[in-house]
Design an enzyme around this catalytic site. Structure first.
Site, PDB file in Angstrom:
ATOM      1  CG  HIS B  92     -12.668 -76.608 -66.795  1.00  0.00           C
ATOM      2  ND1 HIS B  92     -12.950 -75.291 -67.831  1.00  0.00           N
ATOM      3  CD2 HIS B  92     -12.158 -77.527 -68.367  1.00  0.00           C
ATOM      4  CE1 HIS B  92     -13.149 -75.649 -68.973  1.00  0.00           C
ATOM      5  NE2 HIS B  92     -12.926 -77.305 -69.656  1.00  0.00           N
ATOM      6  CG  ASP B 122     -13.187 -72.618 -66.191  1.00  0.00           C
ATOM      7  OD1 ASP B 122     -13.814 -72.642 -66.973  1.00  0.00           O
ATOM      8  OD2 ASP B 122     -12.942 -73.759 -65.663  1.00  0.00           O
ATOM      9  N   GLY B 193     -11.909 -78.453 -76.914  1.00  0.00           N
ATOM     10  CA  GLY B 193     -10.085 -78.190 -77.465  1.00  0.00           C
ATOM     11  C   GLY B 193      -9.735 -77.424 -77.326  1.00  0.00           C
ATOM     12  CG  ASN B 194     -12.917 -73.916 -78.844  1.00  0.00           C
ATOM     13  OD1 ASN B 194     -14.031 -74.278 -77.997  1.00  0.00           O
ATOM     14  ND2 ASN B 194     -13.132 -73.456 -79.912  1.00  0.00           N
ATOM     15  CB  SER B 195     -11.931 -75.519 -72.966  1.00  0.00           C
ATOM     16  OG  SER B 195     -13.147 -74.946 -72.211  1.00  0.00           O
ATOM     17  N   GLY B 250     -20.346 -63.563 -44.977  1.00  0.00           N
ATOM     18  CA  GLY B 250     -20.890 -64.210 -44.229  1.00  0.00           C
ATOM     19  C   GLY B 250     -22.618 -64.197 -44.186  1.00  0.00           C
ATOM     20  CB  VAL B 251     -24.998 -62.853 -45.799  1.00  0.00           C
ATOM     21  CG1 VAL B 251     -24.638 -61.716 -44.967  1.00  0.00           C
ATOM     22  CG2 VAL B 251     -24.339 -62.119 -47.021  1.00  0.00           C
TER      23      VAL B 251
END
Lengths: 663, 339
Positions: B92, B122, B193-195, B250-251
């Site tokens: 992100h 992520d 910021g530290n993400s 596929g479920v």
């Protein structure tokens, strides 16, 4: 003894630290990487650090060095593509080469090596030539000692981050394409810049000013005329009350000047310049001054304005070029925001720099974008979602058939169609003439299928304009890039949007639907795809075929002493608005027939008019069917644009009339 | 005399033995302490600093957060994990960036390329063309111990006063409200910021990548980090395929009620729908089947499912233990590739 030991040890440590610091200082610059290799030796030194490598060896013409060891030290990206193909990316350098091949490609240019890359025990070895020729290095091979030195001179670190902050770093900002330049105070940054850099707004927070430069492409007007127009009606031109105006007396820098307050009461000093091609609006807005005379009289502000000049071509070092134009074209990115609120990148195309988005409220279809210079020079890009998988050949046939069935032969003539491969896109190009009034236009629809979406780049121009712009139009179409990201979400959003639109439909595609007006007891049938206007009231209802533009309007008027005495043309608002007051259509509306007919045992008066609007290029036939009953009088109005007046479509309108029943 | 020489030599060795690839003197001095085994917070920070980068970029116009009136700059943190310039960060942070700039701890900035990204984990992989960098040391999932002290490191650069070092303990290996993978929960404060930066343990090993994406808004003391095993899984996939190739069954399934609350449960995953022609369809899996185990691993929550999928690839076959109308059956499924 102990003390002496400590003293000596301390001096030793100090000495070491001194040497250490010196070395740190000499290594503090990361711009230089030094690699030292030697023929036959499996140890190399990178910045004096020993690393083990595949030993370099002597080829016929050049010395071979290990690819991985060297490029990893540089920090380049090495992609092994299989079959001995290798791709190297290092900042702006992109190299494609193959084991055993002399030919290689650097930034899409073919180059020839004196010796080919080799694979030795699974390790790729390359001739030093590849490094020497393509990287910013000083590389040397000393035959006598067998030593190889490679010094990387720069590591591509960014010196200037102004592209992130949009700062103006040079003393002057300019636009090399539109030909202007102006001195900019330090600490300024670009607030906005339109996609074609026709509009640039620069802000300087410290000085509390905004400098705005806007380029206009229609410059048929003289500066004197403009000056007079603005003085006569400043509200229309400036949206403000004019405080002062003047004409410059300078021979070389002609301009007209206006002083006023913006809608937020900010002082504005506004000049208009003119070149052979363009008009320039140059505005200085103060974020804190409210007296425009300060901007005019204060040396500081005037000095900024006085540095504005025309003629900059991009050839000056100390000017920051804000032009976004590349080789005569500029990239236009089209984004789509639909009901879900998600913003999607929809398509990108190179367009002429003078072009802008011409979307208006008339063209209120989110999936359609009109972009061009004016109504004579533009193209429309439309996106639609296919209901089912279809090949481009099948799609083309469908389009041709649609045109044949719906476009009047008097106004439409098929020229050609073909399927082309343009920049990796399969394009169905349909070319035809459209005749509107006295003008004949060459029209071109370029359909591009991408996934479940179909894009149509359609061009309409006079033949002369087309011949003049053909090269450009072809280039624009060749540059078209459809959406390539989040396609599934995008398709779903478009499908939802279309579904929402279809809720306005009276019924379903392919089926007729009965429509009853309960208040006034009339009914008829419409094709399911027709829509009802949102603004209908029960005594005045409008129905439209959104695709073809045909319409039916049914109005009911109560019979009383007042209305009984009125002429039809005054009694029915639809006749009044269209015929006597010319409010609905511009252009000429002329009666061409009047008949009194018997229809379902009723007396019906039929007024037929022709609409001929050469300005808007609207041509069509209007009919008013008037039925007088005991309590109410009815007006059944139909409009068929000439261009869609085929037998099929005329029959549709006639059928709606035939099914019309009043109590 | 010999002793003195040896003492000097040791001193020289200690000093020169230190890595020389950063210019800032204070950091290299810090390295001396780290090598000497000091695990104080300042020393851990300075040990990791050369491997932690600031990431700054301009928002793409297509981003929903793009606003013409503002500067549209986005910030985050990343971790260098290969010396030739490969950096891991949050998807992100970089997905919406038009141009990505990486700032090293020595203050130098480089343009980066987005190589791969995956929204579900992520995580993203970016590359700068700079060699001889100091990669961070990755730990193992066994290094993630509830109660252990951890540090969340942001970049040494201060972008609008956002970045920092924060300390906490590992609160648990829970999930967040929306994620599909297990996350480390700690109380080390994580901000925008530290993400994308590292969560390190007291041995200075990276045990997670911090992410603000899953953190509850306005909930204090609950920060989430992507555990190192998921990071390694993603990076492995990125390097091979430039994306994560997830096995496709596929479920569509739903968790049991107890599982949704995080309570112990034997409820399994109930199949809500089966995609036509999918591997599940072809293996005869039906609606209302309850998947209890995959290859012997218990399936109670969707996290169990996605965590299990990390060990499988498209084309692999697995045995599903299914409960259907009070009977237990075993179904072999060959996974396809998820589009």
């Amino acid at each position: 003894m102990k003390k002496l030991f400590i003293k000596r040890a301390m001096s030793g440590i100090v000495a070491c630290l001194v040497i250490f610091f010196l070395n740190v200082v000499s290594y503090a610059s990361d711009d230089v990487l030094t690699m030292k290799l030697e023929l036959g030796k499996s140890i190399a030194y990178i910045d004096d650090e020993a690393v083990s490598v595949n030993p370099p060896f002597m080829g016929v013409n050049d010395v071979y060095i290990p690819l991985r060891a060297v490029l990893d030290a540089f920090g380049a990206e090495v992609i092994w593509k299989g079959d001995g193909k290798i791709n190297i990316i290092y900042n702006s350098i992109n190299i494609n080469m193959s084991i055993g091949e002399l030919e290689y490609i650097v930034n899409q240019q073919n180059k020839l090596l004196k010796e080919e890359p080799q694979l030795l025990n699974g390790i790729t070895m390359i001739p030093l030539e590849i490094i020497k020729d393509n990287f910013d290095v000083t590389a040397a091979f000393y035959r006598s000692s067998g030593k190889i030195t490679i010094i990387l001179k720069s590591d591509g670190s960014l010196k200037d981050l102004s592209f992130l902050t949009n700062s103006i770093v040079k003393k002057t900002a300019g636009n090399s394409y539109f030909g202007w330049s102006i001195d900019i105070p330090k600490g300024s940054r670009i607030l906005t810049s339109s996609f074609n850099s026709k509009l640039v707004k620069i802000i300087n927070q410290q000085r509390r000013i905004v400098i705005e430069i806007k380029v206009w492409c229609d410059n048929d007007i003289s500066l004197q005329e403009l000056y007079d127009n603005v003085n006569d009606d400043p509200e229309t031109y400036l949206g403000a009350k004019l405080i002062d105006s003047s004409v410059s007396d300078k021979q070389d820098a002609q301009y007209v000047e206006f002083l006023y307050n913006s809608i937020d009461n900010q002082a504005v000093l506004h000049r208009v310049y003119k070149s052979s091609k363009y008009l320039y609006d140059v505005m200085l807005v103060s974020l804190e001054e409210t007296d425009p005379y300060v901007l005019k009289n204060s040396m500081y502000y005037r000095n900024i304005m006085n540095t504005f000049s025309l003629g900059y071509k991009g050839d000056l070092q100390n000017v920051q070029d804000l032009s976004k134009i590349d080789y005569g074209f500029v990239k236009y990115d089209n984004y789509l925001t639909l009901l879900s609120g998600n913003k999607y990148f929809l398509w990108q195309m190179d367009v002429l720099p003078e072009w802008d988005s011409l979307n208006s409220s008339m063209l209120n279809n989110a999936l359609k974008t009109k972009i061009g210079l004016n109504n004579e020079e533009y193209l429309i890009v439309e996106v639609d979602k296919l209901d089912e998988a279809i090949t481009i050949e099948e799609f083309g046939e469908k389009e041709k058939l649609f045109n044949k069935q719906n476009l009047n032969v008097k106004n439409y003539e098929f020229i050609s169609d073909e399927i082309l491969d343009i920049s990796g896109n399969k394009v169905y190009k349909l070319v035809y003439w459209i005749k509107l009034g006295k003008n004949t236009y060459r029209c071109e629809d370029n359909y591009i299928l991408s996934g479940n979406l179909v894009y149509n780049i359609s061009i309409k121009s006079t033949n002369k304009a087309y011949i003049r712009q053909k090269g450009n139009y072809d280039k624009m179409i060749a540059s078209f890039k459809p959406a390539n990201n989040e396609i599934a979400k995008l398709e779903k959003d478009i499908a939802n949007y279309k579904y929402e639109q279809s809720l306005n439909m009276l019924g379903k595609e392919g089926k007729y639907i009965e429509y009853k007006n309960k208040d006034y007891a009339w009914k008829t049938k419409f094709p399911g795809t027709w829509i009802k206007s949102m603004e209908n009231s029960s005594n005045a209802e409008l129905f439209v075929d959104p695709e073809l533009g045909m319409s039916v309007f049914i109005e009911v008027v109560e019979n009383n002493s007042v209305t009984n005495a009125m002429n039809d043309i005054d009694k029915f608002s639809v006749m009044r608005d269209i015929v006597s007051q010319n409010e609905f259509y511009s252009g000429n509306i002329n009666q061409i027939a009047f008949e009194n007919v018997k229809w379902k045992d009723l007396d019906v008066l039929v007024y037929t008019y022709r609409l001929e609007d050469d300005v808007e290029e609207d041509y069509g036939t209007l009919k008013f069917y008037i039925i007088n009953r005991e309590n109410y009088s009815y007006c059944f109005f139909t409009m068929i644009p000439d261009i869609v007046a085929t037998d099929k479509n005329i029959k549709i309108i006639n059928d709606i009339w035939e099914w019309f029943e009043v109590e | 005399m010999k002793k003195r020489i040896i003492a000097c030599l040791i001193a020289v060795f200690m000093v020169f033995g230190v890595s020389l690839d950063v210019g800032a003197v204070s950091i290299t001095l810090g390295n001396v302490f780290a090598n000497a085994g000091d695990s104080s917070i300042p020393s851990l920070v300075s040990k990791l600093s050369p491997s932690v980068v600031g990431i700054i970029g301009k928002l793409k116009e297509s981003s929903p957060d793009y606003d013409e009136q503002y500067d549209n700059l986005v910030f985050g943190t990343g971790v260098i994990y290969k010396s030739n310039g490969y950096i891991v960060t949050n998807a992100h942070v970089v997905n919406d960036m038009e141009k990505i700039v990486v700032v090293l701890s020595n203050g130098k900035a480089y343009q980066a390329r987005l190589k791969a990204s995956d929204e579900m984990t992520d995580l993203a992989l970016i590359k700068i063309d700079k060699g001889r960098l100091t990669p961070a040391q990755f730990g193992d999932v066994s290094d993630i111990i509830v109660g252990e002290e951890v540090l969340a490191i942001g970049t040494p650069m201060s972008f609008s006063l956002r970045n920092s070092v924060t300390k906490g303990i590992i609160s648990g290996l829970n999930r967040s409200v929306e994620g599909e993978y297990r996350l480390i929960q700690s109380d080390a404060a994580i901000n925008e910021g530290n993400s994308g930066g590292p969560l390190i343990n007291s041995a200075g090993k990276v045990i997670g990548i911090n992410t603000i994406k899953f953190s509850g808004i306005g909930v204090e003391g609950m920060s989430f980090s992507i555990p190192i095993d998921t990071v390694k899984y993603a990076l492995n996939q990125f390097e091979k395929y430039l994306k994560i190739k997830r096995p496709y069954l596929g479920v569509e399934f739903s968790e049991g009620v107890a599982a949704a609350y995080g309570l112990p449960s034997n409820e399994g995953l109930t199949v809500i729908s089966v995609d036509k022609q999918s591997p599940a369809d072809l293996s005869g899996i039906l609606e209302d089947d309850v998947i209890i185990e995959i290859n012997g691993s218990k399936m109670s929550t969707k996290i169990d499912y996605y965590e299990k999928m990390k060990s499988l690839s498209p084309g692999d076959t697995a045995v599903l233990k299914i409960e259907r109308s009070d009977k237990i059956i075993f179904v072999n499924v060959t996974f396809d590739e998820k589009n």
